[in-house]
Design a protein around this motif. Sequence first.
Motif, PDB file in Angstrom:
ATOM      1  N   THR A 150     -80.990 -64.366   4.659  1.00 19.69           N
ATOM      2  CA  THR A 150     -82.404 -64.090   4.866  1.00 19.69           C
ATOM      3  C   THR A 150     -83.074 -64.089   3.505  1.00 19.69           C
ATOM      4  O   THR A 150     -82.704 -63.336   2.618  1.00 19.69           O
ATOM      5  N   LEU A 151     -84.053 -64.951   3.348  1.00 18.21           N
ATOM      6  CA  LEU A 151     -84.753 -65.065   2.071  1.00 18.21           C
ATOM      7  C   LEU A 151     -86.085 -64.326   2.128  1.00 18.21           C
ATOM      8  O   LEU A 151     -86.728 -64.256   3.169  1.00 18.21           O
ATOM      9  N   GLN A 152     -86.479 -63.789   0.986  1.00 21.96           N
ATOM     10  CA  GLN A 152     -87.720 -63.021   0.933  1.00 21.96           C
ATOM     11  C   GLN A 152     -88.311 -63.089  -0.474  1.00 21.96           C
ATOM     12  O   GLN A 152     -87.591 -63.218  -1.465  1.00 21.96           O
ATOM     13  N   TRP A 153     -89.646 -62.994  -0.531  1.00 18.05           N
ATOM     14  CA  TRP A 153     -90.343 -62.976  -1.811  1.00 18.05           C
ATOM     15  C   TRP A 153     -90.448 -61.553  -2.351  1.00 18.05           C
ATOM     16  O   TRP A 153     -90.791 -60.626  -1.620  1.00 18.05           O
ATOM     17  N   VAL A 154     -90.189 -61.394  -3.648  1.00 18.05           N
ATOM     18  CA  VAL A 154     -90.426 -60.127  -4.342  1.00 18.05           C
ATOM     19  C   VAL A 154     -90.953 -60.461  -5.728  1.00 18.05           C
ATOM     20  O   VAL A 154     -90.795 -61.570  -6.232  1.00 18.05           O
ATOM     21  N   SER A 155     -91.579 -59.492  -6.346  1.00 17.96           N
ATOM     22  CA  SER A 155     -91.992 -59.668  -7.731  1.00 17.96           C
ATOM     23  C   SER A 155     -90.845 -59.284  -8.660  1.00 17.96           C
ATOM     24  O   SER A 155     -89.870 -58.645  -8.236  1.00 17.96           O
ATOM     25  N   ILE A 156     -90.972 -59.641  -9.917  1.00 17.92           N
ATOM     26  CA  ILE A 156     -89.955 -59.246 -10.901  1.00 17.92           C
ATOM     27  C   ILE A 156     -89.874 -57.725 -10.982  1.00 17.92           C
ATOM     28  O   ILE A 156     -88.788 -57.143 -11.111  1.00 17.92           O
ATOM     29  N   GLU A 157     -91.012 -57.065 -10.897  1.00 17.21           N
ATOM     30  CA  GLU A 157     -91.024 -55.605 -10.984  1.00 17.21           C
ATOM     31  C   GLU A 157     -90.283 -54.968  -9.814  1.00 17.21           C
ATOM     32  O   GLU A 157     -89.527 -54.004  -9.982  1.00 17.21           O
ATOM     33  N   GLN A 158     -90.483 -55.505  -8.619  1.00 18.52           N
ATOM     34  CA  GLN A 158     -89.754 -54.999  -7.449  1.00 18.52           C
ATOM     35  C   GLN A 158     -88.257 -55.238  -7.609  1.00 18.52           C
ATOM     36  O   GLN A 158     -87.438 -54.371  -7.292  1.00 18.52           O
ATOM     37  N   TYR A 159     -87.896 -56.428  -8.067  1.00 16.01           N
ATOM     38  CA  TYR A 159     -86.481 -56.764  -8.240  1.00 16.01           C
ATOM     39  C   TYR A 159     -85.842 -55.833  -9.272  1.00 16.01           C
ATOM     40  O   TYR A 159     -84.744 -55.321  -9.071  1.00 16.01           O
ATOM     41  N   SER A 160     -86.531 -55.626 -10.384  1.00 19.86           N
ATOM     42  CA  SER A 160     -86.003 -54.776 -11.446  1.00 19.86           C
ATOM     43  C   SER A 160     -85.718 -53.374 -10.926  1.00 19.86           C
ATOM     44  O   SER A 160     -84.678 -52.785 -11.218  1.00 19.86           O
ATOM     45  N   SER A 161     -86.635 -52.848 -10.120  1.00 20.95           N
ATOM     46  CA  SER A 161     -86.459 -51.510  -9.562  1.00 20.95           C
ATOM     47  C   SER A 161     -85.299 -51.454  -8.582  1.00 20.95           C
ATOM     48  O   SER A 161     -84.504 -50.515  -8.600  1.00 20.95           O
ATOM     49  N   ALA A 162     -85.182 -52.476  -7.717  1.00 23.45           N
ATOM     50  CA  ALA A 162     -84.132 -52.470  -6.697  1.00 23.45           C
ATOM     51  C   ALA A 162     -82.747 -52.687  -7.293  1.00 23.45           C
ATOM     52  O   ALA A 162     -81.776 -52.087  -6.858  1.00 23.45           O
ATOM     53  N   ALA A 163     -82.663 -53.555  -8.296  1.00 19.03           N
ATOM     54  CA  ALA A 163     -81.360 -53.909  -8.860  1.00 19.03           C
ATOM     55  C   ALA A 163     -80.981 -53.063 -10.063  1.00 19.03           C
ATOM     56  O   ALA A 163     -79.828 -53.087 -10.500  1.00 19.03           O
ATOM     57  N   GLY A 164     -81.927 -52.317 -10.616  1.00 17.91           N
ATOM     58  CA  GLY A 164     -81.632 -51.513 -11.791  1.00 17.91           C
ATOM     59  C   GLY A 164     -81.403 -52.352 -13.032  1.00 17.91           C
ATOM     60  O   GLY A 164     -80.607 -51.993 -13.899  1.00 17.91           O
ATOM     61  N   ILE A 165     -82.118 -53.472 -13.137  1.00 19.26           N
ATOM     62  CA  ILE A 165     -81.990 -54.389 -14.267  1.00 19.26           C
ATOM     63  C   ILE A 165     -83.328 -54.463 -14.976  1.00 19.26           C
ATOM     64  O   ILE A 165     -84.364 -54.593 -14.309  1.00 19.26           O
ATOM     65  N   PRO A 166     -83.366 -54.398 -16.310  1.00 17.76           N
ATOM     66  CA  PRO A 166     -84.643 -54.493 -17.027  1.00 17.76           C
ATOM     67  C   PRO A 166     -85.377 -55.796 -16.692  1.00 17.76           C
ATOM     68  O   PRO A 166     -84.754 -56.837 -16.465  1.00 17.76           O
ATOM     69  N   GLU A 167     -86.701 -55.737 -16.682  1.00 15.44           N
ATOM     70  CA  GLU A 167     -87.498 -56.891 -16.276  1.00 15.44           C
ATOM     71  C   GLU A 167     -87.257 -58.109 -17.148  1.00 15.44           C
ATOM     72  O   GLU A 167     -87.233 -59.238 -16.660  1.00 15.44           O
ATOM     73  N   GLU A 168     -87.059 -57.902 -18.463  1.00 17.28           N
ATOM     74  CA  GLU A 168     -86.834 -59.049 -19.346  1.00 17.28           C
ATOM     75  C   GLU A 168     -85.512 -59.751 -19.023  1.00 17.28           C
ATOM     76  O   GLU A 168     -85.389 -60.976 -19.177  1.00 17.28           O
ATOM     77  N   GLU A 169     -84.518 -58.971 -18.557  1.00 15.52           N
ATOM     78  CA  GLU A 169     -83.255 -59.593 -18.162  1.00 15.52           C
ATOM     79  C   GLU A 169     -83.397 -60.329 -16.834  1.00 15.52           C
ATOM     80  O   GLU A 169     -82.796 -61.386 -16.633  1.00 15.52           O
ATOM     81  N   VAL A 170     -84.209 -59.783 -15.928  1.00 16.22           N
ATOM     82  CA  VAL A 170     -84.453 -60.466 -14.659  1.00 16.22           C
ATOM     83  C   VAL A 170     -85.113 -61.815 -14.922  1.00 16.22           C
ATOM     84  O   VAL A 170     -84.742 -62.838 -14.343  1.00 16.22           O
ATOM     85  N   ALA A 171     -86.095 -61.843 -15.817  1.00 17.10           N
ATOM     86  CA  ALA A 171     -86.820 -63.075 -16.111  1.00 17.10           C
ATOM     87  C   ALA A 171     -85.907 -64.152 -16.687  1.00 17.10           C
ATOM     88  O   ALA A 171     -86.164 -65.348 -16.515  1.00 17.10           O
ATOM     89  N   ALA A 172     -84.828 -63.729 -17.342  1.00 18.84           N
ATOM     90  CA  ALA A 172     -83.918 -64.696 -17.974  1.00 18.84           C
ATOM     91  C   ALA A 172     -82.772 -65.116 -17.061  1.00 18.84           C
ATOM     92  O   ALA A 172     -81.976 -65.987 -17.418  1.00 18.84           O
TER      93      ALA A 172
END
Length: 228
Positions: free
Chosen positions: A39-61
């Motif tokens: 199941t695919l879904q749209w999220v923002s980087i900020e949402q992803y960072s919060s859910a995965a516990g990964i800093p936003e700059e690392e998510v972007a990379a």
Amino acid sequence: MQQRRRLRSLFGATVVAFVLMNSAATGAAAAPADSQVETLQWVSIEQYSSAAGIPEEEVAAMPDMKLPDKFRVRADDGSVSRVLSSEEFGGDYAVESLPDLDPGGGNDGNWWSVVWGGRDWNGTYVPLRLGNADLGYRHYNVRHNLTSIDPFKAALKAHGPNAQSNYTALLVDSNLGVRETVVFGVQMATRTSDGRYVSPDGAYIGVITGYCKGKSKCPNAVNRVRVS
């Protein structure tokens, strides 16, 4: 357990877990075919960072994973629709037909007509204008096969653009695997940096361009997955 709770908070109760392990790797019996559908879904980087516990700059990379051969997408009402295959999209990079847009609520199609506008989590209004060859929706839609406005809606779920003046949406699976990254470059001012365009409505210029990171054209899946 904590990450699982964050996943449920991000995706809701309708998550269909993707079975990452296969019988060749584990020696277990093959799972039913439907359990291997993501199941695919749209999220923002900020949402992803919060859910995965990964800093936003690392998510972007983070690199994107290959789109699955079969997946579920969300319908316009937010419900999970039937299983779709890549063949149903006519190939990953066939240009999608453009949606029937009514910019300006029936007014003419000037470049400044707003296709859709929303507020980010700071309350800042960011418009997606109809645009032309230089900026806005007409600038990127066919060129980058990005015809849906849903990625932009997801990208605004953030406290402002990043230092590069970008809002970013991630197409993710139910295990937080990033399948596509869609970037929207914005002008957070009432005129473009070169002074050629000034918004007559007093709002920001808004979206200049949109594209899938690392690709000249987005796969069709990005135009079929809705923001729930």
